[in-house]
Design a protein around this motif. Structure first.
Motif, PDB file in Angstrom:
ATOM      1  N   ALA A   6       0.824  -1.207   0.000  1.00 50.07           N
ATOM      2  CA  ALA A   6       0.000   0.000   0.000  1.00 50.07           C
ATOM      3  C   ALA A   6       0.861   1.262   0.000  1.00 50.07           C
ATOM      4  N   TYR A   7       2.076   1.158   0.514  1.00 48.83           N
ATOM      5  CA  TYR A   7       2.997   2.293   0.529  1.00 48.83           C
ATOM      6  C   TYR A   7       3.313   2.766  -0.888  1.00 48.83           C
ATOM      7  N   LEU A   8       3.162   1.858  -1.862  1.00 46.84           N
ATOM      8  CA  LEU A   8       3.508   2.166  -3.242  1.00 46.84           C
ATOM      9  C   LEU A   8       2.308   2.639  -4.065  1.00 46.84           C
ATOM     10  N   ASN A  65       9.357   5.355 -16.646  1.00 47.40           N
ATOM     11  CA  ASN A  65       9.227   3.962 -17.065  1.00 47.40           C
ATOM     12  C   ASN A  65       9.218   3.119 -15.806  1.00 47.40           C
ATOM     13  N   LEU A  66       8.341   2.110 -15.762  1.00 50.07           N
ATOM     14  CA  LEU A  66       8.262   1.209 -14.615  1.00 50.07           C
ATOM     15  C   LEU A  66       8.601  -0.203 -15.071  1.00 50.07           C
ATOM     16  N   GLY A  67       9.646  -0.776 -14.500  1.00 51.56           N
ATOM     17  CA  GLY A  67      10.067  -2.122 -14.860  1.00 51.56           C
ATOM     18  C   GLY A  67      10.167  -3.009 -13.644  1.00 51.56           C
ATOM     19  N   ARG A  68      10.322  -4.304 -13.885  1.00 48.80           N
ATOM     20  CA  ARG A  68      10.509  -5.241 -12.793  1.00 48.80           C
ATOM     21  C   ARG A  68      11.224  -6.490 -13.299  1.00 48.80           C
ATOM     22  N   GLY A 100       0.889  -0.161 -18.921  1.00 52.02           N
ATOM     23  CA  GLY A 100      -0.371   0.465 -18.551  1.00 52.02           C
ATOM     24  C   GLY A 100      -1.465  -0.537 -18.283  1.00 52.02           C
ATOM     25  N   THR A 101      -1.263  -1.774 -18.754  1.00 57.41           N
ATOM     26  CA  THR A 101      -2.247  -2.837 -18.555  1.00 57.41           C
ATOM     27  C   THR A 101      -1.610  -4.111 -18.037  1.00 57.41           C
ATOM     28  N   THR A 102      -0.495  -4.495 -18.641  1.00 58.02           N
ATOM     29  CA  THR A 102       0.182  -5.739 -18.271  1.00 58.02           C
ATOM     30  C   THR A 102       1.691  -5.521 -18.258  1.00 58.02           C
ATOM     31  N   TRP A 103       2.390  -6.537 -17.728  1.00 62.35           N
ATOM     32  CA  TRP A 103       3.846  -6.574 -17.801  1.00 62.35           C
ATOM     33  C   TRP A 103       4.232  -7.318 -19.076  1.00 62.35           C
ATOM     34  N   GLY A 104       5.255  -6.832 -19.752  1.00 63.53           N
ATOM     35  CA  GLY A 104       5.711  -7.488 -20.969  1.00 63.53           C
ATOM     36  C   GLY A 104       7.207  -7.341 -21.135  1.00 63.53           C
ATOM     37  N   ALA A 105       7.767  -8.177 -22.006  1.00 62.87           N
ATOM     38  CA  ALA A 105       9.195  -8.114 -22.295  1.00 62.87           C
ATOM     39  C   ALA A 105       9.563  -6.711 -22.758  1.00 62.87           C
ATOM     40  N   PHE A 111       0.369   4.088 -10.170  1.00 57.06           N
ATOM     41  CA  PHE A 111       0.282   3.026 -11.168  1.00 57.06           C
ATOM     42  C   PHE A 111      -0.783   2.017 -10.752  1.00 57.06           C
ATOM     43  N   THR A 112      -1.364   1.330 -11.741  1.00 62.97           N
ATOM     44  CA  THR A 112      -2.445   0.379 -11.464  1.00 62.97           C
ATOM     45  C   THR A 112      -1.948  -1.056 -11.370  1.00 62.97           C
ATOM     46  N   ASN A 113      -0.657  -1.265 -11.499  1.00 65.72           N
ATOM     47  CA  ASN A 113      -0.110  -2.623 -11.425  1.00 65.72           C
ATOM     48  C   ASN A 113      -0.159  -3.148  -9.997  1.00 65.72           C
ATOM     49  N   THR A 114      -0.008  -4.466  -9.849  1.00 65.99           N
ATOM     50  CA  THR A 114       0.185  -5.058  -8.531  1.00 65.99           C
ATOM     51  C   THR A 114       1.680  -5.056  -8.216  1.00 65.99           C
ATOM     52  N   TRP A 115       1.983  -4.963  -6.943  1.00 63.21           N
ATOM     53  CA  TRP A 115       3.376  -4.991  -6.487  1.00 63.21           C
ATOM     54  C   TRP A 115       3.624  -6.376  -5.888  1.00 63.21           C
ATOM     55  N   ASP A 116       4.261  -7.240  -6.660  1.00 59.87           N
ATOM     56  CA  ASP A 116       4.357  -8.656  -6.295  1.00 59.87           C
ATOM     57  C   ASP A 116       5.566  -8.943  -5.418  1.00 59.87           C
ATOM     58  N   ASN A 117       5.355  -9.888  -4.531  1.00 60.42           N
ATOM     59  CA  ASN A 117       6.388 -10.300  -3.593  1.00 60.42           C
ATOM     60  C   ASN A 117       7.584 -10.911  -4.325  1.00 60.42           C
ATOM     61  N   GLY A 118       8.778 -10.576  -3.863  1.00 60.46           N
ATOM     62  CA  GLY A 118       9.981 -11.176  -4.427  1.00 60.46           C
ATOM     63  C   GLY A 118      10.449 -10.565  -5.725  1.00 60.46           C
ATOM     64  N   CYS A 119       9.933  -9.404  -6.079  1.00 60.91           N
ATOM     65  CA  CYS A 119      10.330  -8.755  -7.336  1.00 60.91           C
ATOM     66  C   CYS A 119      11.144  -7.493  -7.047  1.00 60.91           C
TER      67      CYS A 119
END
Length: 275
Positions: free
Chosen positions: A39-41, A67-70, A82-87, A108-116
């Motif tokens: 939630a902090y993000l 730019n947002l990457g992971r 803006g919708t999904t993560w992609g290469a 951003f509307t993405n989820t912030w996933d554990n371990g990334c």
């Protein structure tokens, strides 16, 4: 001025020459941060200045693009479109930040996933059309898992002998095994494993690191952890700390760099046997 240097009386025009490149920086979260609360993000933010020195007469910053990457585990770098993560393409999608100079923010509307491990690349532009170069890149790791520490010696139902005793065990991050951690976790500090040692002969008696004291709740002493995401820990009791034929309970817990604190603790009960 005419050829004879006579002024025509028109007003002079003034301008400022600015060839300095603007600079931007992510400040929430900070570069290298470990995040335990997604939630902090909900909003990330930072600053942008007209140049490194923030010269007052320089032109104002008018745009910040992000730019947002992971990267997750052993997976390749991905970029949010803006919708999904992609290469990642050579020029990943850019998103405009809300600018109130010198501050900027973006949700951003993405989820912030554990371990990334996440990357935020920011690029600013000023009114004189100077572009930031090199671009500013910050990274942070989302770690939502609780680490685990266990006691190995003395074993549950086991014994400790006469003299100095070294209590020992293992600790690891919660979402990986010691043999194959993905690398994107916060890790455990050398001082982040603690133990509580209780004398069951007198159930409110706890070891405080130097002596036995009466206390209603556990007293935690710092063990020495060796490792990063997984490893071993030890805690040394001096000669005379244990009493022959008494029964003790030792409990271990760990906390990682993201401040995830182990709650589901493990305990071993053992006896002192000097014969």
């Amino acid at each position: 001025l005419d050829a004879n240097k006579n002024a025509d009386g028109t007003a002079a025009l003034m301008f400022t020459y600015d060839n300095s490149r603007p600079v931007s920086l992510l400040t929430k979260p900070t570069n290298g941060a470990y995040i335990q609360n997604a939630a902090y993000l909900a909003t990330i933010s930072g600053t942008a200045y007209s140049d490194v020195a923030n010269t007052p007469t320089a032109s104002n910053v008018v745009q910040v693009l992000l730019n947002l990457g992971r990267a997750c585990g052993a997976g390749a770098q991905e970029w949010w479109n803006g919708t999904t993560w992609g290469a990642g393409p050579s020029d990943p999608p850019a998103f405009g930040a809300t600018l109130s100079a010198p501050n900027w923010s973006r949700s951003f509307t993405n989820t912030w996933d554990n371990g990334c491990r996440y990357s935020v690349v920011s690029r600013s532009a000023d009114f004189a059309q100077n572009l930031e170069a090199p671009l500013s890149t910050s990274t942070f790791i989302v770690d939502l898992s609780t680490p685990q520490a266990v006691v190995q010696f003395p074993s549950d139902g086991g014994f400790a002998g006469v003299g100095a005793v070294t209590i020992s065990g293992t600790a690891q991050e919660g979402f990986c095994t010691p043999a194959s951690c993905p690398g994107f976790d916060s890790g455990i500090l050398s001082s982040s494993v603690t133990i509580a040692l209780q004398d069951l002969t007198y159930p409110t008696t706890w070891w405080n690191g130097a002596a036995w004291v009466d206390n209603a709740s556990p007293i935690w002493s710092t063990a020495t952890f060796v490792g990063t995401s997984s490893g071993t820990w030890t805690y040394s009791l001096p000669n005379g700390a244990l009493t022959d034929l008494r029964t003790y309970k030792v409990t271990a817990r760990a906390k990682d760099r993201a401040n995830n604190q182990q709650v589901d603790v493990t305990s071993n009960t053992f006896s002192a046997d000097f014969s």
